[in-house]
Design a protein around this motif. Structure first.
Motif, mmCIF file in Angstrom:
data_model
loop_
_atom_site.group_PDB
_atom_site.id
_atom_site.type_symbol
_atom_site.label_atom_id
_atom_site.label_comp_id
_atom_site.label_asym_id
_atom_site.label_seq_id
_atom_site.Cartn_x
_atom_site.Cartn_y
_atom_site.Cartn_z
ATOM 1 N N THR A 17 0.817 -1.209 0.000
ATOM 2 C CA THR A 17 0.000 0.000 0.000
ATOM 3 C C THR A 17 0.855 1.265 0.000
ATOM 4 O OG1 THR A 17 -0.100 0.167 2.414
ATOM 5 C CG2 THR A 17 -1.783 -1.194 1.326
ATOM 6 N N LYS A 19 0.624 3.696 2.021
ATOM 7 C CA LYS A 19 0.994 3.979 3.405
ATOM 8 C C LYS A 19 2.254 3.211 3.794
ATOM 9 C CE LYS A 19 -1.228 3.793 7.955
ATOM 10 N NZ LYS A 19 -2.471 3.425 8.635
ATOM 11 N N TYR A 76 2.477 -4.986 6.477
ATOM 12 C CA TYR A 76 1.087 -5.046 6.043
ATOM 13 C C TYR A 76 0.217 -4.310 7.055
ATOM 14 C CZ TYR A 76 2.652 -8.602 2.767
ATOM 15 O OH TYR A 76 3.302 -9.254 1.769
ATOM 16 N N HIS A 77 -0.669 -3.468 6.571
ATOM 17 C CA HIS A 77 -1.571 -2.676 7.402
ATOM 18 C C HIS A 77 -0.781 -1.901 8.458
ATOM 19 C CE1 HIS A 77 -4.556 -5.159 5.491
ATOM 20 N NE2 HIS A 77 -3.996 -6.228 5.994
#
Length: 172
Positions: A17, A19, A76-77
């Motif tokens: 992502t 982010k 991740y996340h």
């Protein structure tokens, strides 16, 4: 240096992502502040500040520029990730949301050494690694697992069973 720049760009390109890409980019650029070359230190200073403002304040991801992380990091996340300043992470490691890796402050005020993770280590969501522990290459730590003991290469630590072993003082 050119080799490291290429590795960093490949790492950021595969980070997932936007982010995650931004968090890793800000960390990598802020590490310039740790260099001996005055020009690189000057170049790195704005990224140390941006790392604090964007990664920590906006995304709740604390990766100090002193932390040593090999290339190939995947997050991740990225939210609520906290890494101590003396943590060492090998290459091609994967972190998920809520991961905490750091030292332990004892009641007498002394602190333990920080964890050292090998290459290809994978941590599930909300995994916690505390104290002077070594995690071997290729180890997997499941979601919500608290690790306070060394893990052998390729070991798998998951959930309550591992916490129970660690609480009794047994080796996993």
């Amino acid at each position: 240096m050119a080799n490291n720049i290429g590795r960093a760009w490949r790492e950021i390109a595969t980070a997932g992502t936007l982010k995650a890409k931004l968090v890793i980019l800000l960390y990598r650029m802020s590490t310039l502040w740790c260099r001996r070359n005055p020009l690189l230190r000057l170049t790195g200073l704005p990224f140390v500040i941006l790392n604090k403002l964007i990664s920590e304040c906006l995304f709740s991801v604390e990766i100090p520029h002193h932390t040593r992380i090999g290339y190939g990091l995947k997050i991740y996340h990225p939210h609520a990730v906290v890494l101590g300043r003396d943590v060492v992470i090998g290459e091609n490691c994967t972190l998920r949301q809520g991961v905490t890796i750091g030292n332990v402050t004892h009641r007498d005020g002394t602190t333990s050494a920080s964890p050292v993770l090998g290459n290809d280590v994978e941590l599930g969501a909300s995994a916690i690694i505390l104290g002077a522990v070594t995690i071997g290459d290729g180890a997997t730590i499941g979601a919500g697992t608290v690790v306070t003991k060394d893990l052998a290469p390729g070991a798998v630590a998951v959930g309550g069973g591992f916490r129970l072993l660690a609480a009794r003082g047994d080796q996993p």
